[in-house]
Enzyme design. Structure first.
Site, PDB file in Angstrom:
ATOM      1  N   GLU A  47      -1.862  -8.216  22.421  1.00 30.35           N
ATOM      2  CA  GLU A  47      -1.602  -9.324  23.349  1.00 30.35           C
ATOM      3  C   GLU A  47      -2.150  -9.004  24.739  1.00 30.35           C
ATOM      4  O   GLU A  47      -2.760  -9.846  25.397  1.00 30.35           O
ATOM      5  CB  GLU A  47      -0.098  -9.614  23.420  1.00 30.35           C
ATOM      6  CG  GLU A  47       0.432 -10.300  22.168  1.00 30.35           C
ATOM      7  CD  GLU A  47       1.957 -10.297  22.051  1.00 30.35           C
ATOM      8  OE1 GLU A  47       2.446 -10.731  20.991  1.00 30.35           O
ATOM      9  OE2 GLU A  47       2.641  -9.866  22.999  1.00 30.35           O
TER      10      GLU A  47
ATOM     11  N   ALA B 293      12.249 -11.829  27.009  1.00 27.14           N
ATOM     12  CA  ALA B 293      11.018 -12.204  27.715  1.00 27.14           C
ATOM     13  C   ALA B 293      10.068 -12.985  26.816  1.00 27.14           C
ATOM     14  O   ALA B 293       9.777 -12.540  25.703  1.00 27.14           O
ATOM     15  CB  ALA B 293      10.317 -10.933  28.191  1.00 27.14           C
TER      16      ALA B 293
ATOM     17  N   ALA C 277       8.096   5.233  16.294  1.00 25.18           N
ATOM     18  CA  ALA C 277       7.099   4.866  15.279  1.00 25.18           C
ATOM     19  C   ALA C 277       5.737   5.465  15.653  1.00 25.18           C
ATOM     20  O   ALA C 277       5.664   6.624  16.048  1.00 25.18           O
ATOM     21  CB  ALA C 277       7.047   3.350  15.088  1.00 25.18           C
TER      22      ALA C 277
ATOM     23  N   SER D 244       1.976  -5.780  21.012  1.00 27.62           N
ATOM     24  CA  SER D 244       1.909  -5.843  22.482  1.00 27.62           C
ATOM     25  C   SER D 244       0.546  -5.381  22.993  1.00 27.62           C
ATOM     26  O   SER D 244       0.002  -5.946  23.949  1.00 27.62           O
ATOM     27  CB  SER D 244       3.015  -4.982  23.111  1.00 27.62           C
ATOM     28  OG  SER D 244       4.270  -5.583  22.899  1.00 27.62           O
TER      29      SER D 244
ATOM     30  N   HIS E 248       5.721  -0.260  25.680  1.00 21.24           N
ATOM     31  CA  HIS E 248       6.047   0.753  24.669  1.00 21.24           C
ATOM     32  C   HIS E 248       4.877   0.979  23.708  1.00 21.24           C
ATOM     33  O   HIS E 248       4.944   1.854  22.862  1.00 21.24           O
ATOM     34  CB  HIS E 248       7.286   0.307  23.887  1.00 21.24           C
ATOM     35  CG  HIS E 248       7.049  -0.918  23.043  1.00 21.24           C
ATOM     36  ND1 HIS E 248       6.501  -2.075  23.564  1.00 21.24           N
ATOM     37  CD2 HIS E 248       7.272  -1.172  21.733  1.00 21.24           C
ATOM     38  CE1 HIS E 248       6.407  -2.982  22.607  1.00 21.24           C
ATOM     39  NE2 HIS E 248       6.859  -2.464  21.487  1.00 21.24           N
TER      40      HIS E 248
ATOM     41  N   ASP F 142       3.550  -5.944   2.964  1.00 27.11           N
ATOM     42  CA  ASP F 142       3.686  -5.235   4.233  1.00 27.11           C
ATOM     43  C   ASP F 142       3.618  -3.736   3.961  1.00 27.11           C
ATOM     44  O   ASP F 142       3.902  -3.267   2.858  1.00 27.11           O
ATOM     45  CB  ASP F 142       5.039  -5.580   4.874  1.00 27.11           C
ATOM     46  CG  ASP F 142       5.172  -4.983   6.256  1.00 27.11           C
ATOM     47  OD1 ASP F 142       4.791  -5.653   7.226  1.00 27.11           O
ATOM     48  OD2 ASP F 142       5.647  -3.843   6.370  1.00 27.11           O
TER      49      ASP F 142
ATOM     50  N   HIS G  83       7.393  -8.122  12.206  1.00 28.07           N
ATOM     51  CA  HIS G  83       6.461  -8.025  11.074  1.00 28.07           C
ATOM     52  C   HIS G  83       6.186  -9.403  10.473  1.00 28.07           C
ATOM     53  O   HIS G  83       5.087  -9.671   9.993  1.00 28.07           O
ATOM     54  CB  HIS G  83       7.011  -7.085   9.996  1.00 28.07           C
ATOM     55  CG  HIS G  83       6.817  -5.635  10.329  1.00 28.07           C
ATOM     56  ND1 HIS G  83       5.977  -4.806   9.622  1.00 28.07           N
ATOM     57  CD2 HIS G  83       7.341  -4.869  11.310  1.00 28.07           C
ATOM     58  CE1 HIS G  83       5.998  -3.584  10.163  1.00 28.07           C
ATOM     59  NE2 HIS G  83       6.828  -3.615  11.179  1.00 28.07           N
TER      60      HIS G  83
ATOM     61  N   GLN H  97       3.883   4.645  18.165  1.00 28.53           N
ATOM     62  CA  GLN H  97       3.544   4.205  19.525  1.00 28.53           C
ATOM     63  C   GLN H  97       2.901   5.313  20.376  1.00 28.53           C
ATOM     64  O   GLN H  97       2.033   5.029  21.208  1.00 28.53           O
ATOM     65  CB  GLN H  97       4.785   3.625  20.210  1.00 28.53           C
ATOM     66  CG  GLN H  97       5.228   2.312  19.553  1.00 28.53           C
ATOM     67  CD  GLN H  97       6.667   1.943  19.861  1.00 28.53           C
ATOM     68  OE1 GLN H  97       7.322   2.549  20.707  1.00 28.53           O
ATOM     69  NE2 GLN H  97       7.191   0.939  19.164  1.00 28.53           N
TER      70      GLN H  97
ATOM     71  N   GLN I 112       6.911 -13.118  26.049  1.00 29.18           N
ATOM     72  CA  GLN I 112       5.830 -12.193  26.419  1.00 29.18           C
ATOM     73  C   GLN I 112       4.446 -12.833  26.494  1.00 29.18           C
ATOM     74  O   GLN I 112       3.679 -12.569  27.421  1.00 29.18           O
ATOM     75  CB  GLN I 112       5.803 -11.006  25.450  1.00 29.18           C
ATOM     76  CG  GLN I 112       4.772  -9.960  25.843  1.00 29.18           C
ATOM     77  CD  GLN I 112       5.126  -8.589  25.359  1.00 29.18           C
ATOM     78  OE1 GLN I 112       6.127  -8.021  25.794  1.00 29.18           O
ATOM     79  NE2 GLN I 112       4.337  -8.051  24.458  1.00 29.18           N
TER      80      GLN I 112
END
Length: 482
Positions: free
Chosen positions: A374, A349, A389, A371, A366, A119, A16, A391, A351
């Site tokens: 990206e 990793a 969450a 991600s 996931h 947030d 976050h 996902q 990423q």
């Protein structure tokens, strides 16, 4: 024009903190009247967070960080200890903001407090902002559609008196304004189907509605329907200013530079778009049985692979996974020898560097929102394997709404953070089918991903949609300045 100071309060944790700091950088780069103070909460000491903060402080003199003293969760609220820990920081936040205000009043020409940027998990701090008579804004690290989902479920509960937890295991399809397709209720986020967590999510959505605006890490071209679905006047204005990514990873590899060089060297030796990359985020890991199924699936398919394999935390502990001392302990016997020419097992990793490498042709993910963004940025299609969450919801929007991914298992759940259910196992056959489908995608779908990649980059350019929305947000901050 007055100088303005914004107080940013991110949720503890690097996933976050990073996008929130990237938004702050965009703001101070765009307008020299703005300065930003971060109030940082920590659940535990994290050298990665400290290094990241140090690098930002060196590069930006109008962004500063104040570390709040560590508080223990309230023992009377065991199920939501993470949330109660954030709420218990209110006195510390008030004290630090009082200091900022005093300093501003005592030195002419210094910036005045213009608002809080919170947030999504820090909505309790709206009360502190109200005490100082300044507006609150939310920075949402997930998608516009997931915001629409939260508003939809809250309205369903509050106005139509429907209990969302009754959808658990049901075949009901929900028609919600933020989606163009009916949504299967069985892939609602776990917390919305959980009686302990639902009240928190409902309260969060109600509090979102009290704010002066919501900055979202997305871009208009990716989620135009969801962004247009928020009724004017009935919810705060939304500002899609993404994709907000930390693309400059220089200096992040100090302690792991050897590992990183090893990974890059291996990728350099592989043909163009030939490698499937498997990674399940900063909290993603699997038990031994599931690891063996993944290994068998990869071996059966024979594609080149780069697999970030992480060790689950000790039972019941809310800690990030760690690297295996020896992956041979959990992989099928002989697997590493048999796949030595086609695959590579790694722990941690880098990423961004992996997804940006030309030899990577697919990503088993996931579906955490960072991600997803990206992979779109680098034009790498995703095979979805959501864990927790929102996902599962992200996986649905990626496949059904956007047509940018393929499914491994959309309704898989890792319930480690809710009720400790035994996970269902995804079979080697399902994994093989999903990876094959991903790596042998037709040209039309690959082109669609590449096209969206181009749009994600254009959105941030001067005159692009996200750049325009960022300017609008700054103007609104200045207009609402006390």
């Amino acid at each position: 024009m007055k100088k303005a100071e914004l107080v940013f309060i991110p949720t503890p944790g690097i996933s976050h903190l990073v996008p929130t700091v990237e938004v702050a950088k965009l703001l101070v780069d765009r307008d020299e009247r703005l300065s930003i103070t971060f109030l940082v909460m920590k659940l535990r000491s994290d050298p990665k967070v400290d290094r990241f903060i140090d690098s930002v402080c060196k590069a930006y003199n109008r962004i500063r960080f104040i570390h709040l003293s560590k508080l223990e969760p309230d023992p009377n609220q065991p199920n939501n200890s993470f949330i109660s820990m954030i709420e218990s920081q209110r006195p510390n936040v008030k004290e630090e903001v009082s200091r900022l205000v005093s300093r501003s009043e005592s030195s002419p020409g210094s910036p005045t407090l213009a608002g809080f940027v919170l947030d999504m998990f820090c909505t309790s701090m709206i009360d502190v902002a109200n005490e100082f008579g300044v507006p609150s804004y939310i920075f949402l690290t997930s998608s516009a559609a997931s915001l629409g989902l939260q508003f939809y479920v809250q309205a369903l509960h509050d106005e139509q008196k429907v209990d969302p937890t009754e959808f658990k295991g049901s075949d009901t399809e929900l028609v919600m304004p933020c989606l163009t397709n009916p949504f299967p209720s069985k892939v609602l986020p776990s917390a919305m189907l959980n009686k302990q967590w639902l009240p928190f999510l409902l309260r969060q959505a109600r509090r979102f509605r009290e704010t002066k605006g919501i900055i979202i890490n997305t871009f208009e071209e990716l989620e135009s329907h969801a962004i247009d679905s928020f009724p004017k006047g009935n919810s705060p204005p939304v500002y899609p200013v993404g994709p907000i990514l930390k693309l400059n990873t220089d200096g992040d590899h100090d302690e792991k530079s050897e590992k990183f060089n090893d990974i890059r060297q291996w990728l350099d030796d592989q043909p163009l778009s030939s490698v499937v990359y498997l990674c399940f985020g900063s909290m993603g890991s699997f038990g031994v049985e599931q690891v063996k199924e993944i290994a068998c699936g990869l071996e059966q398919i024979g594609h080149r692979f780069l697999w970030s394999l992480r060790q689950p935390p000790p039972n019941g502990k809310m800690e990030p996974p760690s690297d295996y001392a020896n992956p041979r302990d959990v992989l099928p016997e002989g697997f590493l020898d048999r796949t030595a020419n086609t695959g590579k097992i790694i722990g941690w990793a880098p990423q961004i560097d992996i997804l940006g490498h030309p030899s990577v042709g697919g990503f088993v993910s996931h579906c955490g929102w960072n991600s997803v963004l990206e992979s779109i940025w680098f034009g790498v299609p995703i095979a979805t394997w959501p864990l927790y969450a929102e996902q599962q919801f992200n996986a649905f929007t990626l496949i059904v709404e956007m047509g940018l991914g393929v499914e491994i298992k959309m309704d898989y759940r890792s319930e480690f953070h809710l009720d400790g259910d035994e996970n269902n196992i995804v079979s080697a056959g399902e994994i093989e089918r999903g990876v094959r489908c991903l790596m042998e995608l037709d040209n039309e779908k690959r082109e669609r991903v590449k096209e969206m990649s181009g749009k994600s980059r254009k959105a941030l350019e001067s005159g692009g949609t996200s750049s325009t929305w960022l300017g609008r947000f700054i103007q609104d901050v200045v207009d609402h300045q006390p």
